[in-house]
Every structure is written in C-alpha cells, then in structure tokens.
Design a protein around this motif. Structure first.
Motif, PDB file in Angstrom:
ATOM      1  N   ILE A 119       0.847  -1.208   0.000  1.00  0.00           N
ATOM      2  CA  ILE A 119       0.000   0.000   0.000  1.00  0.00           C
ATOM      3  C   ILE A 119       0.881   1.256   0.000  1.00  0.00           C
ATOM      4  CG2 ILE A 119      -1.688   1.328   1.357  1.00  0.00           C
ATOM      5  CD1 ILE A 119      -2.704  -1.443   2.423  1.00  0.00           C
ATOM      6  N   LEU A 120       1.906   1.247   0.852  1.00  0.00           N
ATOM      7  CA  LEU A 120       2.756   2.439   0.999  1.00  0.00           C
ATOM      8  C   LEU A 120       3.583   2.689  -0.258  1.00  0.00           C
ATOM      9  CD1 LEU A 120       3.663   1.767   4.710  1.00  0.00           C
ATOM     10  CD2 LEU A 120       2.464   3.812   3.870  1.00  0.00           C
ATOM     11  N   LYS A 121       4.013   1.598  -0.890  1.00  0.00           N
ATOM     12  CA  LYS A 121       4.775   1.741  -2.141  1.00  0.00           C
ATOM     13  C   LYS A 121       3.910   2.480  -3.171  1.00  0.00           C
ATOM     14  CE  LYS A 121       7.238  -1.942  -3.210  1.00  0.00           C
ATOM     15  NZ  LYS A 121       7.532  -3.234  -3.835  1.00  0.00           N
ATOM     16  N   LYS A 122       2.633   2.056  -3.259  1.00  0.00           N
ATOM     17  CA  LYS A 122       1.727   2.697  -4.241  1.00  0.00           C
ATOM     18  C   LYS A 122       1.525   4.173  -3.904  1.00  0.00           C
ATOM     19  CE  LYS A 122      -0.777  -1.364  -5.748  1.00  0.00           C
ATOM     20  NZ  LYS A 122      -1.420  -2.337  -4.889  1.00  0.00           N
ATOM     21  N   LYS A 123       1.549   4.503  -2.603  1.00  0.00           N
ATOM     22  CA  LYS A 123       1.367   5.905  -2.200  1.00  0.00           C
ATOM     23  C   LYS A 123       2.648   6.731  -2.376  1.00  0.00           C
ATOM     24  CE  LYS A 123      -0.306   6.553   1.991  1.00  0.00           C
ATOM     25  NZ  LYS A 123      -1.384   7.389   2.527  1.00  0.00           N
ATOM     26  N   GLY A 124       3.767   6.067  -2.728  1.00  0.00           N
ATOM     27  CA  GLY A 124       5.041   6.770  -2.915  1.00  0.00           C
ATOM     28  C   GLY A 124       5.794   7.032  -1.618  1.00  0.00           C
ATOM     29  N   VAL A 125       5.400   6.318  -0.535  1.00  0.00           N
ATOM     30  CA  VAL A 125       6.126   6.492   0.735  1.00  0.00           C
ATOM     31  C   VAL A 125       7.432   5.681   0.664  1.00  0.00           C
ATOM     32  CG1 VAL A 125       6.020   6.127   3.237  1.00  0.00           C
ATOM     33  CG2 VAL A 125       3.946   6.762   1.971  1.00  0.00           C
ATOM     34  N   VAL A 126       8.532   6.303   1.073  1.00  0.00           N
ATOM     35  CA  VAL A 126       9.834   5.624   1.021  1.00  0.00           C
ATOM     36  C   VAL A 126      10.131   5.015   2.389  1.00  0.00           C
ATOM     37  CG1 VAL A 126      12.304   5.941   0.613  1.00  0.00           C
ATOM     38  CG2 VAL A 126      10.631   7.261  -0.709  1.00  0.00           C
ATOM     39  N   ILE A 127      10.396   3.695   2.399  1.00  0.00           N
ATOM     40  CA  ILE A 127      10.633   3.000   3.677  1.00  0.00           C
ATOM     41  C   ILE A 127      12.092   2.561   3.766  1.00  0.00           C
ATOM     42  CG2 ILE A 127       9.969   1.037   5.125  1.00  0.00           C
ATOM     43  CD1 ILE A 127       7.302   0.960   3.693  1.00  0.00           C
ATOM     44  N   LEU A 128      12.759   2.995   4.831  1.00  0.00           N
ATOM     45  CA  LEU A 128      14.128   2.538   5.089  1.00  0.00           C
ATOM     46  C   LEU A 128      14.013   1.322   6.013  1.00  0.00           C
ATOM     47  CD1 LEU A 128      16.942   3.423   4.237  1.00  0.00           C
ATOM     48  CD2 LEU A 128      17.083   4.815   6.277  1.00  0.00           C
ATOM     49  N   PRO A 129      14.399   0.124   5.528  1.00  0.00           N
ATOM     50  CA  PRO A 129      14.058  -1.105   6.260  1.00  0.00           C
ATOM     51  C   PRO A 129      14.887  -1.328   7.526  1.00  0.00           C
ATOM     52  CG  PRO A 129      15.392  -1.638   4.355  1.00  0.00           C
ATOM     53  CD  PRO A 129      15.127  -0.159   4.280  1.00  0.00           C
ATOM     54  N   ASP A 130      14.238  -2.001   8.481  1.00  0.00           N
ATOM     55  CA  ASP A 130      14.842  -2.327   9.777  1.00  0.00           C
ATOM     56  C   ASP A 130      16.242  -2.917   9.704  1.00  0.00           C
ATOM     57  OD1 ASP A 130      13.871  -4.641   8.571  1.00  0.00           O
ATOM     58  OD2 ASP A 130      12.593  -5.253  10.241  1.00  0.00           O
ATOM     59  N   ILE A 131      16.461  -3.875   8.766  1.00  0.00           N
ATOM     60  CA  ILE A 131      17.751  -4.576   8.793  1.00  0.00           C
ATOM     61  C   ILE A 131      18.916  -3.649   8.410  1.00  0.00           C
ATOM     62  CG2 ILE A 131      16.843  -6.925   8.547  1.00  0.00           C
ATOM     63  CD1 ILE A 131      17.553  -6.805   5.565  1.00  0.00           C
ATOM     64  N   TYR A 132      18.600  -2.477   7.866  1.00  0.00           N
ATOM     65  CA  TYR A 132      19.637  -1.449   7.732  1.00  0.00           C
ATOM     66  C   TYR A 132      19.426  -0.343   8.793  1.00  0.00           C
ATOM     67  CZ  TYR A 132      21.864   2.844   6.399  1.00  0.00           C
ATOM     68  OH  TYR A 132      22.591   4.015   6.467  1.00  0.00           O
ATOM     69  N   ALA A 133      18.192   0.167   8.912  1.00  0.00           N
ATOM     70  CA  ALA A 133      17.968   1.395   9.692  1.00  0.00           C
ATOM     71  C   ALA A 133      18.324   1.246  11.177  1.00  0.00           C
ATOM     72  CB  ALA A 133      16.516   1.843   9.553  1.00  0.00           C
ATOM     73  N   ASN A 134      18.097   0.045  11.748  1.00  0.00           N
ATOM     74  CA  ASN A 134      18.410  -0.086  13.184  1.00  0.00           C
ATOM     75  C   ASN A 134      19.679  -0.897  13.439  1.00  0.00           C
ATOM     76  OD1 ASN A 134      17.775  -2.875  13.416  1.00  0.00           O
ATOM     77  ND2 ASN A 134      15.602  -2.447  13.751  1.00  0.00           N
TER      78      ASN A 134
END
Ligand SMILES: NC(=O)C1=CN([C@@H]2O[C@H](COP(=O)(O)OP(=O)(O)OC[C@H]3O[C@@H](n4cnc5c(N)ncnc54)[C@H](OP(=O)(O)O)[C@@H]3O)[C@@H](O)[C@H]2O)C=CC1
Ligand SMILES: O=C(O)CCC(=O)C(=O)O
Length: 411
Positions: free
Chosen positions: A322-337
């Motif tokens: 859903i978020l991809k379609k809305k254009g929201v950029v997600i920085l994933p846990d396995i990198y971000a934390n």
C-alpha cells in the motif's frame, strides 16, 4: 501476516531476485537451533512462578550468532524465529562478522521486582549457558532488557565458564561495555535518516518527525534528531501519546519521562489518542516499539513521506505494498536499526583485544559503517531494480549465501 511469514516472504523474494538454488534457499531459511526453556523462580512473596524462555539461533555461516534478548508479554516462538532470522540479514547488511540469533522471555518486566528480574535472568542463563559463548552466540539487550540484564547474564555465565566479558554486549561500562553502545541504535537511526534524506536533497533540520516508542531506541533517536534541528512533533509510549505541532522540547520530555516513568502528563504537549500516532501529520515517521504496527488497517492513512524502521519488522507486507503505491519511502529495519549491533560488534572487539576505544572513535566508526551500508543497499537497488527493503535483503542474503557455499555442504 505473522512476523515469521512476513520475514520468510521477504527472504524468498530476495532469493528469487538473486536466483538462488532451491537447496541453498531452504538451508538459509531453516534455523540452526531453537531452544525453549522453562524458567521457574520464587517470587518475593515466596510463591513459585514459571516463564517460558526462548533462544533461536538462526545462522552462523559468517560468524558467531548475535542478537538481543527481549522481556515482553507478547514474546512467542514465531516472532523470536523471525527476529533471529532478521538478525542474520542485519549483521550481513552491516557487514560485521556475525550470524543471527534472538531470545526472549514471555513476561512483563514492569510487574517484576529487581530481585525477581535478577532471579529470572540467572535461571534463564543457567538453562542456556552451554549453548551461548564468545565465539558461539553473543546476546545483547532488546525491548525490556538493558545493561543490568547483561551484567547478570555475564556473572551467571562466568560461574560456569570463567570470567567472559565478551559473552554479552550492551554491558555496563564498568564491566567492559562500550562507550556509545547505549545511544548506538538511535545514533544509527540518525545517520541512516541523514543518508536517506540526503538522496532527496533534504536534511534532518527542517523536517518534522513522529516517533512511536520512547525507550532506548526512540528516546535516543528523538534526542539526536532534535539536536540536529529536526522537529519532533509527536511521541508515544505505553503510558500514552503526546503532540505539539511546534516541536516538542526533547530534553524536557526526557526529564519528565524519567521522573514519571512515561511521556503521559508532559506539560509541553497535548495528549492524543495513542492509536493515531502513526497517522499523525509529519515528514518522517519512526516506529521504535513493537513489530507489525504498520499494517493494512492504517497504511492508507499514513501521512509521512518517509518511514525509518527503528523497530524490528514494524511494517507488514500488505502495508509495504500500500505504501509503495502511495510513494512512501521506507528505510528497512535490517539497515535502519543496525547501529546497535554494529556498536555491539565494536564492544566485542574491544573485549577480545582488552583495549577500550574512546566515544569519538566509536561514533566515527559507526558513521562509517552506516554510510557504507546505505551505499551498499542502494547499489543492490540499482542492480535488481528494487525498493530499499529488497535492496537490503538481496545484499544480506547474497553475502550469507556466499559464505555458506564457501564453507561447503558436506555433512
Ligand atoms: N535496543 C537496541 O539496541 C535495539 C532495539 N531494536 C528494536 O527497537 C525497538 C525498541 O527497542 P528498545 O528501545 O530497545 O526497547 P525499550 O524496552 O527500551 O523501549 C520500548 C519502547 O516502546 C514502548 N512501547 C511498547 N509497547 C508500545 C505500544 N504498544 N505503543 C507505544 N509504545 C510502546 C515502550 O513504552 P514503555 O516504556 O512505557 O513501556 C518503550 O517506550 C524494538 O523493536 C527492538 O527490537 C532494534 C535494534 C537494536
Ligand atoms: O546488539 C546486538 O547484538 C543486537 C541488537 C538487536 O537485538 C537488534 O538489532 O535487533
């Protein structure tokens, strides 16, 4: 979708992008060892109480298994399995010489006294001491645990194996903990956020932030982001949620939260419904508490343009779509934390060398690792024409697969 199904799904998507052999895919998915132990302790009133403890050791192709221990009422086997697998991918993204593991005890630490927590931690350690070790599996803090928990594990483990500071990380400084470990996950979140925003010609200063969770990770992230000029407009923890569109004074909130054991009642902001925290207006949303909180129920309502996953698996796959379609950029846990486990690695290295680094060196090295990690993830996004989550997963799975093949298959 539960945490394990979601994690397996992401792994399989990455494996297909990489064209992994099906036997290798299967071997990477199955955990190395799953431990379940009954921990019975006397309560302060003399009655006996029993808790179930888990340690899942997922993979050791790249080095000793590594990951936190969580004390929380919702700890259950599938989630611990998912978290252990995520640790394998996280240590590979960070490119530190570890595999992945995770542990937990299904208990509510807020309802236990300090002496009950100590007894529980010691009994858990007695039950798993022969399955962990400096070069086998190295626990660390996670939700509901901290430096004191690590000190008890270190002490109990050392009764069986001799003094072994490198058997756990996230220890108190007086017992060989690293300067900078306490803040490391939050500091890594800041570096990760800066790296991402920079790609879009933006900086932390001038952006508005919403943070769910005000424990170790959330509170350090809030503090460091606000020091860099970011405007933290809403924060929540178990006690409640608060909002101030002009920006919350984070040093005052930290003082309030430590004096009142939570953010509730803070005078410099208005109370809001905790259920609305994730859908509040902001540029950057930072979930820093539980998993699965961003799902198909709320994904459509999210206003943020960027999501930085400080918590482990906060976004389920339906929400991802859903978020991809809305254009929201997600920085994933396995990198971000990954800043926490990266400084855990520095702590382990310092313990093995018997040499303590100063805090500036720790923070500078952390910045180097986070900057390089972001570039490595972006390179994989280009190679596989994929989003940041798949960039991180393909990077990690490829590294672990290469190590597995190099070590050989013969039984
Ligand atoms: N510690 C670390 O180094 C690392 C942690 N992580 C991940 O970061 C996340 C947070 O961990 P950490 O900060 O260490 O844990 P802490 O136990 O220190 O803090 C957890 C925070 O989440 C809050 N919280 C719990 N449930 C809810 C809820 N339903 N709604 C809102 N807030 C809630 C807690 O509130 P309260 O204090 O009121 O109970 C607390 O503020 C976890 O997903 C963890 O796996 C990831 C990498 C490393
Ligand atoms: O510091 C560590 O070893 C692990 C921290 C952790 O549990 C995590 O990154 O999720």
């Amino acid at each position: 979708m539960n945490a394990l199904a979601a994690t397996n799904r992401n792994f399989k998507l990455a494996s297909r992008l990489l064209g992994l052999d099906s036997k290798l895919e299967k071997s990477l998915l199955i955990p190395f060892r799953e431990i379940k132990v009954e921990c019975t302790i006397p309560k302060d009133d003399g009655s006996l109480v029993s808790y179930v403890g888990f340690r899942v050791q997922h993979d050791n192709a790249r080095g000793p298994m590594k990951g936190g221990i969580r004390y929380h009422p919702e700890v259950e086997p599938d989630e611990v399995n998912a978290l252990a697998q995520l640790m394998t991918w996280k240590t590979a993204v960070a490119n530190i010489p570890y595999g992945g593991a995770k542990g937990g005890i299904g208990c509510n630490p807020a309802e236990l006294s300090i002496s009950e927590l100590e007894r529980l931690t010691r009994v858990f350690t007695q039950k798993i001491h022969d399955l962990i070790g400096t070069h086998v599996d190295v626990p660390a803090p996670d939700m509901g645990t901290g430096p004191q928990t690590m000190a008890w594990i270190l002490d109990e483990y050392s009764k069986f194996h001799g003094y072994s500071p490198a058997v756990v990380t996230g220890k108190p400084i007086d017992l060989g903990g690293s300067l900078g470990r306490d803040a490391a996950t939050g500091r890594g979140v800041l570096f990760a956020t800066e790296a991402l925003l920079n790609e879009y010609g933006k900086s932390v200063s001038g952006q508005s932030f919403v943070i769910q969770g005000f424990g170790n990770v959330g509170s350090w992230a809030a503090q460091l982001i606000s020091e860099k000029g970011g405007k933290v407009v809403a924060v929540s923890d178990v006690t409640g949620a608060i909002k101030n569109s002009n920006g919350i004074d984070i040093p005052s909130l930290l003082k309030h939260s430590s004096e009142h054991k939570g953010v509730k009642g803070f005078r410099g902001a208005d109370p809001i419904d905790p259920k609305s925290i994730l859908v509040e207006d902001c540029d950057v949303l930072i979930p820093a508490a539980l998993g699965g909180v961003i799902n198909k129920e709320n994904a459509n309502e999210i206003k943020a343009k960027f999501i930085i996953e400080a918590a482990n698996h906060p976004t389920d796959p339906d929400a991802d779509e859903i978020l991809k379609k809305k254009g929201v950029v997600i920085l994933p846990d396995i990198y971000a934390n990954s800043g926490g486990v990266t400084v855990s690695y520095f702590e382990w290295v310092q313990n093995i060398q018997g040499f303590m680094w100063d805090e500036e060196k720790v923070n500078n090295e952390l910045k180097n690792y986070m900057t390089r990690g972001f570039k490595d993830v972006k390179d994989m996004c280009k190679t596989h024409e994929c989003d940041l989550r798949m960039g991180a997963f393909t990077l990690a799975v490829n590294r672990v697969a290469r190590a597995t093949v190099l070590r050989g298959w013969e039984a």
